[in-house]
Design a protein around this motif. Structure first.
Motif, PDB file in Angstrom:
ATOM      1  N   ARG A 108      -2.276   4.531   4.279  1.00  0.00           N
ATOM      2  CA  ARG A 108      -0.910   4.907   4.637  1.00  0.00           C
ATOM      3  C   ARG A 108      -0.172   5.116   3.317  1.00  0.00           C
ATOM      4  O   ARG A 108      -0.275   4.289   2.426  1.00  0.00           O
ATOM      5  CB  ARG A 108      -0.235   3.804   5.441  1.00  0.00           C
ATOM      6  CG  ARG A 108      -0.871   3.551   6.791  1.00  0.00           C
ATOM      7  CD  ARG A 108      -0.153   2.383   7.481  1.00  0.00           C
ATOM      8  NE  ARG A 108      -0.859   1.951   8.633  1.00  0.00           N
ATOM      9  CZ  ARG A 108      -0.567   2.321   9.886  1.00  0.00           C
ATOM     10  NH1 ARG A 108       0.439   3.139  10.120  1.00  0.00           N
ATOM     11  NH2 ARG A 108      -1.264   1.875  10.899  1.00  0.00           N
ATOM     12  N   GLU A 109       0.564   6.225   3.211  1.00  0.00           N
ATOM     13  CA  GLU A 109       1.203   6.537   1.938  1.00  0.00           C
ATOM     14  C   GLU A 109       2.682   6.812   2.062  1.00  0.00           C
ATOM     15  O   GLU A 109       3.175   7.209   3.123  1.00  0.00           O
ATOM     16  CB  GLU A 109       0.551   7.774   1.306  1.00  0.00           C
ATOM     17  CG  GLU A 109      -0.851   7.553   0.824  1.00  0.00           C
ATOM     18  CD  GLU A 109      -1.422   8.777   0.120  1.00  0.00           C
ATOM     19  OE1 GLU A 109      -0.985   9.910   0.423  1.00  0.00           O
ATOM     20  OE2 GLU A 109      -2.304   8.595  -0.735  1.00  0.00           O
ATOM     21  N   VAL A 146       1.285   2.290   0.833  1.00  0.00           N
ATOM     22  CA  VAL A 146       2.406   1.449   1.248  1.00  0.00           C
ATOM     23  C   VAL A 146       2.213   0.034   0.714  1.00  0.00           C
ATOM     24  O   VAL A 146       1.096  -0.415   0.462  1.00  0.00           O
ATOM     25  CB  VAL A 146       2.570   1.417   2.789  1.00  0.00           C
ATOM     26  CG1 VAL A 146       2.896   2.793   3.333  1.00  0.00           C
ATOM     27  CG2 VAL A 146       1.360   0.835   3.469  1.00  0.00           C
ATOM     28  N   GLU A 169       5.887   3.909   4.373  1.00  0.00           N
ATOM     29  CA  GLU A 169       5.116   5.065   4.812  1.00  0.00           C
ATOM     30  C   GLU A 169       6.007   6.281   5.065  1.00  0.00           C
ATOM     31  O   GLU A 169       7.076   6.172   5.656  1.00  0.00           O
ATOM     32  CB  GLU A 169       4.343   4.715   6.092  1.00  0.00           C
ATOM     33  CG  GLU A 169       3.370   5.794   6.520  1.00  0.00           C
ATOM     34  CD  GLU A 169       2.501   5.378   7.692  1.00  0.00           C
ATOM     35  OE1 GLU A 169       1.537   6.083   7.974  1.00  0.00           O
ATOM     36  OE2 GLU A 169       2.796   4.341   8.326  1.00  0.00           O
ATOM     37  N   ARG A 170       5.550   7.426   4.559  1.00  0.00           N
ATOM     38  CA  ARG A 170       6.188   8.736   4.758  1.00  0.00           C
ATOM     39  C   ARG A 170       7.633   8.769   4.264  1.00  0.00           C
ATOM     40  O   ARG A 170       8.462   9.484   4.818  1.00  0.00           O
ATOM     41  CB  ARG A 170       6.115   9.151   6.217  1.00  0.00           C
ATOM     42  CG  ARG A 170       4.697   9.332   6.702  1.00  0.00           C
ATOM     43  CD  ARG A 170       4.653   9.842   8.117  1.00  0.00           C
ATOM     44  NE  ARG A 170       3.274   9.907   8.552  1.00  0.00           N
ATOM     45  CZ  ARG A 170       2.849   9.553   9.733  1.00  0.00           C
ATOM     46  NH1 ARG A 170       3.698   9.093  10.627  1.00  0.00           N
ATOM     47  NH2 ARG A 170       1.588   9.628  10.043  1.00  0.00           N
TER      48      ARG A 170
END
Length: 192
Positions: A108-109, A146, A169-170
């Motif tokens: 997750r980024e 994350v 995240e996002r």
């Protein structure tokens, strides 16, 4: 035992029992049998490791799980972690066979957008380090997994800065590094 033919039975929990006639002579008899398991083995690995595993919806530990005894049948193997997308695989385990499941979840980024200023508030270029590794130039935007990360910005003569950021995240999280010159060798002060 008296010489002659006797019935020998060998049994163990989770293995097929075996019963056969054995001829016993005056010298005796030796019986060595290998019992067949009534289960299979399931091995679960992930890259990275140490991720939580569920098997058919029940917690089973952390990866790697190696040669876990399971009954024959179908299994839904899933791994989950706050830092990775949940992923899994359906697999079938057969009697006496080891089945391996290898999973590689996607991280997750989020991102950080880093700028730096000197003591007077002027924009400054510099080098960014994230978690002890070079991560590019400042100003700049860097994608990160994350979670919490340790940041450091070096702006040459303008000074340096250290801080911590939590990446969501996002989301692009702005970070302003206010560089501080070192007062004396080995005596640096940092502010976030």
């Amino acid at each position: 035992l008296p010489a002659g033919v006797v019935q020998v039975q060998m049994q163990r929990e989770r293995y097929s029992s075996r019963t056969e006639p054995v001829t016993v002579t005056e010298a005796g008899a030796t019986v060595e049998w290998k019992l067949s398991p009534t289960f299979g083995w399931l091995t679960v690995r992930s890259t990275p490791d140490s991720l939580a595993v569920t098997i058919n919806g029940e917690a089973a530990g952390r990866t790697p799980l190696v040669r876990r005894e399971v009954d024959p049948g179908q299994y839904e193997v899933r791994i989950a972690d706050d830092r990775y997308e949940e992923t899994g695989e359906r697999t079938t385990v057969t009697t006496g066979v080891e089945k391996s499941v290898d999973l590689a979840p996607v991280a997750r980024e989020g991102a950080i957008e880093v700028t730096a200023t000197d003591a007077k508030g002027n924009d400054v270029a510099g080098k960014l380090t994230v978690d002890g590794r070079a991560a590019g130039e400042v100003p700049g935007t860097v994608k990160l997994m994350v979670g919490k990360h340790q940041l450091a910005v070096s702006g040459g003569a303008a000074g340096s800065w250290r801080g911590e950021v939590t990446v969501t995240e996002r989301t692009v999280t702005p970070v302003v590094a206010k560089l501080v010159k070192q007062v004396a060798a080995g005596d640096a002060s940092y502010e976030l």
